[in-house]
Design an enzyme around this catalytic site. Structure first.
Site: not given
Length: 445
Positions: A289, A294, A297, A350, A385
């Site tokens: 993945g 962002k 917009a 996502y 992570t």
């Protein structure tokens, strides 16, 4: 944790100072070890069900010290609430108050597990009320636990009972250190299919498993955990990650396959490699993945499309090929995310991809079941992570402190443990499940 905060507030003079100042003190979680006991003390079984005594006898066969109805003044490592035969909310009082009294006897790292039945639209109002009430009570109890203890639930569909393989498999998972970062969650036992392993230390013995995105991070941890549990591994990642992928493979005696999961022939390459080199393909873990965060917009097509292509479209395409190949008993486990459940700022692409994974899993369950297989998903929350390590220390610390009772992020190992369980034959009756590994929080990705 990636930093020293938990160590400082739990050891020596700094522990005393933290206690004096009232600083948050995240508990040390009880995680799985091959030589550690299933529970850190006796287990108390409260409530009566048709096969309650048989369940108690099974727990004894797991080398547990089982107490029925009353534990005396014993320190407890576990508590089981048998609530599957309740028909009215008024019946909850005695059992929940008895459980409340027993909570004072739980040792750090203890486990509380309820066993009940799901509320259905066809239930009588009182029956639906008590069943849904148990859901609310156990999720709330998860937020009250201390010392790294957790509270989770098992739901029994019609036709399943206390001794169904899925029930016993889920109960053992919730008891063990494998579920250290699973809190306030429910698993539904939908069928009587599945089987417990002959050796609980090697639940995947004889299986051939493929893990995509296995070169680093959560993927590498998944590969190591499945290998530890007895599976023969094929680790998959992009050619650019070849060196890191080889290092993982060398650690666990796996074979490597370098490919792009978005390639149209990715599934065929995986099947050819696994069956050609190892003789079968029993487990596929869709871990590969990417993120391209962002605000919407400011989002462009490249960011959106690449995330969808890797995180969900590739899985849909590969699953179609696997189903067409009629691989006997294939178990697929996909990586979802709490972002796909609750959303996350700057992650519309996502979250769409991970919400898509959840929808895919639920819709595909029947298709895999028709071939004797299963599909499930794990939705991690805040997991420590390399990516979260780049978050500023102050921000990371605050994020951990707002997590419920566990007050810390999880580890890649916690995600891997859940995937290993859902990929095992013991979880066959849990087909279509989405299990959150998030410490009862929706924070994280």
């Amino acid at each position: 944790m990636a930093d020293k905060y938990m160590e400082l507030v739990n050891t020596g003079m700094t522990k005393k100072l933290a206690k004096l100042l009232g600083l948050p003190r995240p508990p040390r979680l009880r995680r799985y070890g091959e030589t550690t006991p299933l529970l850190p003390g006796p287990v108390l079984v409260l409530g009566s069900s048709a096969r309650a005594q048989e369940l108690s006898d099974t727990l004894v066969s797991w080398d547990l010290d089982v107490r029925r109805h009353d534990a005396g003044d014993a320190k407890l490592g576990g508590l089981v609430l048998l609530l599957d035969e309740l028909t009215h909310p008024e019946q909850l009082s005695a059992l929940m108050l008895a459980a409340g009294a027993a909570l004072r006897q739980l040792v750090p790292g203890a486990r509380v597990v309820s066993i009940s039945r799901p509320a259905l639209d066809t239930d009588a109002p009182a029956l639906a009320a008590v069943r849904q009430g148990i859901d609310g009570a156990m999720r709330s109890l998860g937020r009250e636990m201390r010392g790294g203890a957790t509270a989770n639930g098992i739901l029994l569909n019609e036709g399943t009972d206390l001794l169904s393989p899925g029930t016993l498999g889920a109960l053992r998972f919730f008891f063990s250190g494998r579920s250290a970062y699973v809190d306030g969650q429910f698993l539904t036992v939908r069928t009587t299919e599945g089987a417990l392993p002959q050796d609980f230390r090697k639940p995947l013995a004889g299986k051939v498993a493929v893990v995509t995105g296995a070169a680093r991070g959560i993927g590498a941890s998944i590969a190591r955990t499945l290998a530890r549990d007895g599976a023969q591994l094929v680790v998959v990642d992009m050619p650019a990650a070849g060196e890191a992928l080889a290092a993982v493979a060398n650690q666990i005696g796996a074979t490597t396959l370098q490919l792009d999961v978005t390639a149209k022939d990715a599934a065929q390459q995986i099947m050819d490699h696994a069956i050609g080199r190892h003789g079968s393909l029993d487990i596929v873990v869709h871990n590969a993945g990417i993120t391209r965060d962002k605000l919407l917009a400011n989002m462009d097509a490249a960011r959106w499309d690449s995330v969808i292509a890797v995180n969900i479209a590739s899985q849909l395409r590969m699953n179609e090929v696997f189903l067409a190949a009629k691989l006997p008993g294939l178990r697929v486990v996909s990586l979802a995310s709490t972002s796909g459940i609750a959303g996350n700022r700057g992650q519309t692409n996502y979250a769409a991809s991970k919400g898509g994974v959840i929808g895919m899993v639920r819709s595909s369950a029947k298709l895999f079941a028709e071939q004797g297989g299963s599909i499930a998903a794990v939705a991690p929350g805040f997991i420590e992570t390399e990516m979260t390590a780049k978050i500023p220390l102050g921000t990371r610390t605050v994020a951990r402190m707002v997590l419920p009772s566990l007050m810390q992020g999880g580890l890649p190992q916690d995600v891997a443990e859940a995937i290993s369980f859902l990929g095992s034959d013991a979880a066959a009756g849990l087909n279509g499940q989405v299990l959150r590994v998030c410490g009862q929080s929706l924070v994280g990705a």
